[in-house]
Design a protein around this motif. Sequence first.
Motif, mmCIF file in Angstrom:
data_model
loop_
_atom_site.group_PDB
_atom_site.id
_atom_site.type_symbol
_atom_site.label_atom_id
_atom_site.label_comp_id
_atom_site.label_asym_id
_atom_site.label_seq_id
_atom_site.Cartn_x
_atom_site.Cartn_y
_atom_site.Cartn_z
ATOM 1 N N ASN A 86 11.322 -13.903 -15.604
ATOM 2 C CA ASN A 86 10.581 -14.931 -14.879
ATOM 3 C C ASN A 86 9.314 -15.262 -15.683
ATOM 4 O O ASN A 86 8.674 -14.375 -16.235
ATOM 5 N N ILE A 87 8.917 -16.542 -15.745
ATOM 6 C CA ILE A 87 7.737 -16.951 -16.525
ATOM 7 C C ILE A 87 6.558 -17.145 -15.587
ATOM 8 O O ILE A 87 6.664 -17.823 -14.560
ATOM 9 N N THR A 88 5.422 -16.539 -15.935
ATOM 10 C CA THR A 88 4.196 -16.614 -15.147
ATOM 11 C C THR A 88 3.069 -17.106 -16.038
ATOM 12 O O THR A 88 2.974 -16.696 -17.194
ATOM 13 N N THR A 89 2.197 -17.980 -15.531
ATOM 14 C CA THR A 89 1.039 -18.451 -16.278
ATOM 15 C C THR A 89 -0.117 -17.472 -16.086
ATOM 16 O O THR A 89 -0.457 -17.121 -14.960
ATOM 17 N N VAL A 90 -0.717 -17.023 -17.205
ATOM 18 C CA VAL A 90 -1.780 -16.020 -17.180
ATOM 19 C C VAL A 90 -2.930 -16.516 -18.050
ATOM 20 O O VAL A 90 -2.708 -17.122 -19.096
ATOM 21 N N SER A 123 -5.907 -15.831 -20.683
ATOM 22 C CA SER A 123 -6.001 -14.856 -21.775
ATOM 23 C C SER A 123 -7.065 -13.797 -21.530
ATOM 24 O O SER A 123 -6.941 -12.674 -22.001
ATOM 25 N N HIS A 124 -8.122 -14.131 -20.804
ATOM 26 C CA HIS A 124 -9.196 -13.187 -20.527
ATOM 27 C C HIS A 124 -9.192 -12.791 -19.047
ATOM 28 O O HIS A 124 -10.233 -12.700 -18.409
ATOM 29 N N ALA A 125 -8.000 -12.554 -18.491
ATOM 30 C CA ALA A 125 -7.861 -12.213 -17.070
ATOM 31 C C ALA A 125 -8.630 -10.928 -16.758
ATOM 32 O O ALA A 125 -8.626 -9.983 -17.538
ATOM 33 N N GLN A 126 -9.312 -10.915 -15.600
ATOM 34 C CA GLN A 126 -10.130 -9.761 -15.219
ATOM 35 C C GLN A 126 -9.456 -8.893 -14.157
ATOM 36 O O GLN A 126 -10.034 -7.919 -13.703
ATOM 37 N N THR A 127 -8.260 -9.261 -13.763
ATOM 38 C CA THR A 127 -7.493 -8.454 -12.809
ATOM 39 C C THR A 127 -6.097 -8.247 -13.379
ATOM 40 O O THR A 127 -5.662 -8.978 -14.265
ATOM 41 N N THR A 128 -5.402 -7.245 -12.861
ATOM 42 C CA THR A 128 -4.018 -7.052 -13.294
ATOM 43 C C THR A 128 -3.168 -8.185 -12.739
ATOM 44 O O THR A 128 -3.364 -8.630 -11.614
ATOM 45 N N VAL A 129 -2.223 -8.657 -13.534
ATOM 46 C CA VAL A 129 -1.335 -9.742 -13.116
ATOM 47 C C VAL A 129 0.057 -9.150 -12.942
ATOM 48 O O VAL A 129 0.574 -8.469 -13.825
ATOM 49 N N LEU A 130 0.642 -9.403 -11.769
ATOM 50 C CA LEU A 130 1.970 -8.889 -11.451
ATOM 51 C C LEU A 130 2.985 -10.019 -11.458
ATOM 52 O O LEU A 130 2.651 -11.176 -11.164
ATOM 53 N N CYS A 131 4.221 -9.682 -11.777
ATOM 54 C CA CYS A 131 5.311 -10.659 -11.733
ATOM 55 C C CYS A 131 5.549 -11.044 -10.274
ATOM 56 O O CYS A 131 5.527 -10.185 -9.381
ATOM 57 N N GLY A 132 5.781 -12.320 -10.029
ATOM 58 C CA GLY A 132 5.961 -12.799 -8.664
ATOM 59 C C GLY A 132 7.243 -12.321 -8.016
ATOM 60 O O GLY A 132 7.293 -12.119 -6.800
ATOM 61 N N SER A 133 8.297 -12.104 -8.800
ATOM 62 C CA SER A 133 9.581 -11.737 -8.196
ATOM 63 C C SER A 133 9.846 -10.223 -8.202
ATOM 64 O O SER A 133 10.338 -9.681 -7.221
ATOM 65 N N CYS A 134 9.505 -9.529 -9.282
ATOM 66 C CA CYS A 134 9.837 -8.096 -9.335
ATOM 67 C C CYS A 134 8.606 -7.191 -9.258
ATOM 68 O O CYS A 134 8.731 -5.971 -9.314
ATOM 69 N N SER A 135 7.424 -7.741 -9.137
ATOM 70 C CA SER A 135 6.159 -7.009 -9.006
ATOM 71 C C SER A 135 5.866 -6.057 -10.169
ATOM 72 O O SER A 135 5.185 -5.062 -10.013
ATOM 73 N N MET A 136 6.373 -6.370 -11.357
ATOM 74 C CA MET A 136 6.055 -5.583 -12.548
ATOM 75 C C MET A 136 4.713 -6.042 -13.104
ATOM 76 O O MET A 136 4.384 -7.223 -13.056
ATOM 77 N N MET A 137 3.914 -5.115 -13.634
ATOM 78 C CA MET A 137 2.610 -5.479 -14.174
ATOM 79 C C MET A 137 2.799 -6.184 -15.527
ATOM 80 O O MET A 137 3.439 -5.638 -16.434
#
Length: 107
Positions: free
Chosen positions: A65-69, A71-85
Motif C-alpha cells: 500500500n502507498i502512503t504519503t509521508v 520527509s521530516h516527520a516528527q511522529t511515527t507513521v503507520l500503514c493504513g491497512s496493515c498498521s506496520m510502522m
Amino acid sequence: QRSSKARRNARLPPHKLVSAPPARTMVQDLLNPRATDEKRKHKLKRLVQSPNSFFMDVKCPGCFNITTVFSHAQTTVLCGSCSMMLCQPTGGKARLTEGCSFRKKLD
C-alpha cells in the motif's frame, strides 16, 4: 592637482614606479554554481532559496500500500491497512523502516 600616486611616481626613478596590482580572475563562478555546492549550502544561503524537506510516497513492504509521508516527520507513521510502522522520527529527517521503498513527490 595631482593625485598622491602621481606625485609619488614623479619623484621615483622609472624602475620603481607605483602601478596597480595585476587583475585576478575569480576562482569559482558566482552566477552559475555547481549543483553539489548548492545542495551543501544552508537553505537560506543558496542562490535561489529552497527547502530541504519534501513529501514522498512510501510503499509498505507487507501489503504494498502507498502512503504519503513528510520527509521530516516528527511522529511515527503507520500503514493504513496493515498498521506496520513505515518511518520513525529522528532529530531531522525521518528514518524509513527497513524494506520500505520511497519516491519524492513532484507536486
